[in-house]
Design a protein around this motif. Structure first.
Motif, mmCIF file in Angstrom:
data_model
loop_
_atom_site.group_PDB
_atom_site.id
_atom_site.type_symbol
_atom_site.label_atom_id
_atom_site.label_comp_id
_atom_site.label_asym_id
_atom_site.label_seq_id
_atom_site.Cartn_x
_atom_site.Cartn_y
_atom_site.Cartn_z
ATOM 1 N N PHE A 1 -13.747 19.495 -12.550
ATOM 2 C CA PHE A 1 -12.316 19.771 -12.426
ATOM 3 C C PHE A 1 -11.667 18.852 -11.390
ATOM 4 O O PHE A 1 -10.599 18.278 -11.628
ATOM 5 N N ILE A 2 -12.318 18.671 -10.237
ATOM 6 C CA ILE A 2 -11.761 17.839 -9.164
ATOM 7 C C ILE A 2 -11.701 16.378 -9.589
ATOM 8 O O ILE A 2 -10.710 15.674 -9.325
ATOM 9 N N LEU A 3 -12.744 15.891 -10.248
ATOM 10 C CA LEU A 3 -12.758 14.496 -10.720
ATOM 11 C C LEU A 3 -11.613 14.238 -11.694
ATOM 12 O O LEU A 3 -10.936 13.204 -11.619
ATOM 13 N N MET A 4 -11.385 15.184 -12.608
ATOM 14 C CA MET A 4 -10.298 15.030 -13.578
ATOM 15 C C MET A 4 -8.937 15.228 -12.923
ATOM 16 O O MET A 4 -7.967 14.534 -13.249
ATOM 17 N N LEU A 5 -8.857 16.135 -11.961
ATOM 18 C CA LEU A 5 -7.592 16.410 -11.273
ATOM 19 C C LEU A 5 -7.093 15.177 -10.530
ATOM 20 O O LEU A 5 -5.903 14.857 -10.552
ATOM 21 N N GLY A 6 -8.016 14.450 -9.879
ATOM 22 C CA GLY A 6 -7.639 13.245 -9.139
ATOM 23 C C GLY A 6 -6.986 12.208 -10.023
ATOM 24 O O GLY A 6 -6.064 11.493 -9.603
ATOM 25 N N ILE A 7 -7.450 12.113 -11.284
ATOM 26 C CA ILE A 7 -6.872 11.147 -12.231
ATOM 27 C C ILE A 7 -5.567 11.669 -12.801
ATOM 28 O O ILE A 7 -4.563 10.958 -12.866
ATOM 29 N N THR A 8 -5.558 12.927 -13.200
ATOM 30 C CA THR A 8 -4.389 13.507 -13.871
ATOM 31 C C THR A 8 -3.148 13.496 -12.994
ATOM 32 O O THR A 8 -2.041 13.242 -13.472
ATOM 33 N N MET A 9 -3.308 13.739 -11.713
ATOM 34 C CA MET A 9 -2.143 13.877 -10.843
ATOM 35 C C MET A 9 -1.549 12.547 -10.400
ATOM 36 O O MET A 9 -0.593 12.525 -9.625
ATOM 37 N N VAL A 10 -2.093 11.434 -10.881
ATOM 38 C CA VAL A 10 -1.491 10.132 -10.596
ATOM 39 C C VAL A 10 -0.028 10.124 -11.012
ATOM 40 O O VAL A 10 0.810 9.475 -10.395
ATOM 41 N N ALA A 11 0.289 10.885 -12.061
ATOM 42 C CA ALA A 11 1.652 10.896 -12.596
ATOM 43 C C ALA A 11 2.592 11.834 -11.853
ATOM 44 O O ALA A 11 3.783 11.854 -12.116
ATOM 45 N N VAL B 1 0.816 -1.217 0.000
ATOM 46 C CA VAL B 1 0.000 0.000 0.000
ATOM 47 C C VAL B 1 0.853 1.272 0.000
ATOM 48 O O VAL B 1 0.564 2.223 -0.747
ATOM 49 N N ILE B 2 1.893 1.329 0.823
ATOM 50 C CA ILE B 2 2.659 2.576 0.981
ATOM 51 C C ILE B 2 3.349 3.012 -0.327
ATOM 52 O O ILE B 2 3.183 4.165 -0.753
ATOM 53 N N PRO B 3 4.104 2.117 -1.027
ATOM 54 C CA PRO B 3 4.695 2.562 -2.301
ATOM 55 C C PRO B 3 3.643 2.932 -3.345
ATOM 56 O O PRO B 3 3.835 3.871 -4.125
ATOM 57 N N LEU B 4 2.523 2.185 -3.374
ATOM 58 C CA LEU B 4 1.473 2.482 -4.348
ATOM 59 C C LEU B 4 0.816 3.828 -4.061
ATOM 60 O O LEU B 4 0.612 4.652 -4.963
ATOM 61 N N CYS B 5 0.496 4.075 -2.796
ATOM 62 C CA CYS B 5 -0.166 5.343 -2.424
ATOM 63 C C CYS B 5 0.763 6.544 -2.591
ATOM 64 O O CYS B 5 0.283 7.671 -2.773
ATOM 65 N N ALA B 6 2.071 6.310 -2.547
ATOM 66 C CA ALA B 6 3.012 7.394 -2.815
ATOM 67 C C ALA B 6 2.842 7.921 -4.237
ATOM 68 O O ALA B 6 3.240 9.046 -4.546
ATOM 69 N N THR B 7 2.201 7.101 -5.092
ATOM 70 C CA THR B 7 1.967 7.491 -6.474
ATOM 71 C C THR B 7 0.546 7.973 -6.726
ATOM 72 O O THR B 7 0.326 8.916 -7.486
ATOM 73 N N ILE B 8 -0.433 7.339 -6.078
ATOM 74 C CA ILE B 8 -1.832 7.607 -6.456
ATOM 75 C C ILE B 8 -2.631 8.401 -5.427
ATOM 76 O O ILE B 8 -3.734 8.855 -5.734
ATOM 77 N N HIS B 9 -2.106 8.578 -4.206
ATOM 78 C CA HIS B 9 -2.866 9.291 -3.183
ATOM 79 C C HIS B 9 -2.308 10.701 -3.004
ATOM 80 O O HIS B 9 -1.201 10.879 -2.497
ATOM 81 N N LEU B 10 -3.076 11.704 -3.429
ATOM 82 C CA LEU B 10 -2.582 13.094 -3.415
ATOM 83 C C LEU B 10 -3.578 14.036 -2.761
ATOM 84 O O LEU B 10 -3.907 15.095 -3.305
ATOM 85 N N SER B 11 -4.052 13.677 -1.579
ATOM 86 C CA SER B 11 -5.039 14.516 -0.891
ATOM 87 C C SER B 11 -4.520 15.922 -0.625
ATOM 88 O O SER B 11 -5.211 16.916 -0.888
ATOM 89 N N GLY B 12 -3.306 16.009 -0.098
ATOM 90 C CA GLY B 12 -2.741 17.320 0.231
ATOM 91 C C GLY B 12 -2.524 18.178 -1.003
ATOM 92 O O GLY B 12 -2.813 19.379 -1.000
#
Length: 390
Positions: A313-323, A274-285
């Motif tokens: 905008f928020i729905l798209m932002l959550g996907i876009t910032m995965v990278a 979970v931790i390495p994966l969330c370092a990529t896909i979890h961007l709450s802050g």
């Protein structure tokens, strides 16, 4: 003598301060030189944005898809849900408080169009593809590559990502302080800068308070699953929080986040996934910051900021910032495309977004990685419950 290395945040703060000071006394011919640079850099940035999206998002989606499985699906859904929650929280709080502290009607676009500080010349650099085309193409290629094992196209996409990362690190980020210097130089020259800086300080204070609330909320939710004290769980993650403040990198903080997550009682195998994966896909802050800053700038200019506009905008932002996390300053770079296409942000707004975001970059990263520990607690509880039921 030892060379003094200044980080990006330090360089941007210096650029803002010098821009504010010099804007009060520099002669017009010199100001027009920086106005010319800003026009050229802005054109290059507009050209680069679709390429940045294509290079970063495609690989990120394809890499996540390679880790197929039920655990991946649960983790991605929870992380994406947490990211969306932070975005909508930021919008709700911002739309309630920002109108009281921001005077609408300050058009930032006028800063670049003042008759006295026009550029000497400009060159048009049209983007190869539009932002929305780049997004759709990234999702299509990423999902397609996720179902394939290797292949020539995967190697091409990976090489293209390397080029884009170098473009950001060696071209865009080094010249960014000069670009922001030029923006604040023009603002000081027209007398707009002081009201904008006051708004900056107020926005940063509210966003920091939101970060603290978000972390307490995340660990309160996790505590409901594991039936433990949320403040103790959060306190145990503080080494990860302060490491992220120093490194400004989710990836560099993974070892500390992993260790503290285990100390909170998460099993080693779940924490290791979970931790390495969330370092990529979890961007709450990061999402919280970008939504709040975008909302503030729109209110400042008297632009409409209705819920439906920001929901998309928020729905798209959550996907876009995965990278985003793999590249310094990558979150705001990846977000520039949809800020431009969905919210209508121009050159001045994008420059201010970058300055605001980087001013709080370390706090956003710290919020992201600390929240990863809360997600790991929830995933661990769900997984163990399923195993027990079997």
């Amino acid at each position: 003598m030892r060379k003094i290395q200044l980080g990006l945040l330090s360089r941007i703060i210096i650029a803002i301060l010098i821009g504010v000071i010099c804007g009060n006394f520099l002669p017009l011919p010199l100001i027009r030189i920086f106005a010319t640079f800003n026009v050229l850099f802005s054109e290059f940035l507009s050209f680069s944005i679709p390429l940045i999206i294509l290079g970063l998002v495609t690989v990120a989606i394809s890499d996540i898809g390679n880790k197929a499985g039920k655990l991946l699906l649960i983790t991605v859904l929870i992380a994406y849900g947490a990211t969306l929650f932070s975005g909508f929280l930021s919008y709700a709080v911002g739309s309630a408080f920002f109108p009281g502290i921001i005077t609408p009607g300050s058009s930032l676009a006028e800063v670049d169009k003042i008759p006295n500080a026009m550029p000497y010349f400009s060159i048009s650099i049209p983007p190869v593809i539009s932002v929305m085309t780049a997004l759709v193409l990234s999702f299509t290629l990423g999902l397609g590559l996720a179902s394939m094992r290797g292949g020539a196209l995967k190697e091409v996409v990976n090489d293209f990502q390397v080029i884009i990362v170098q473009l950001i690190n060696r071209v865009i980020l080094p010249f960014l302080p000069i670009y922001i210097f030029g923006i604040f130089l023009n603002m000081a020259h027209t007398g707009e800068v002081y009201s904008i800086l006051i708004v900056f300080i107020k926005i940063i204070g509210i966003i920091f308070a939101l970060h603290i609330f978000l972390l307490i909320f995340q660990y309160s939710v996790a505590a409901l699953f594991v039936k433990r004290n949320p403040l103790k769980l959060l306190a145990r993650m503080m080494p990860a929080y302060f490491t992220a403040l120093g490194t400004q990198s989710s990836a560099a903080t993974i070892p500390v986040t992993l260790e503290q997550t285990k100390k909170n009682g998460v099993s080693a195998d779940i924490a290791g996934f979970v931790i390495p994966l969330c370092a990529t896909i979890h961007l709450s802050g990061s999402t919280l910051k970008i939504v709040a800053c975008a909302l503030a700038l729109m209110i400042m200019q008297g632009m409409p900021y209705d819920f439906y506009l920001f929901a998309g905008f928020i729905l798209m932002l959550g996907i876009t910032m995965v990278a985003a996390p793999g590249v310094p300053g990558g979150a705001i770079m990846a977000a520039l495309g949809i800020l431009q296409s969905m919210l209508g942000f121009g050159e001045a707004e994008q420059a201010l977004m970058i300055a605001l975001y980087i001013a709080m970059d370390s706090f956003g990263t710290a919020c992201n990685v600390t929240g990863d520990g809360a997600i790991a607690l929830v995933i661990d509880k769900i997984t163990h419950k399923e195993n027990y039921m079997k």
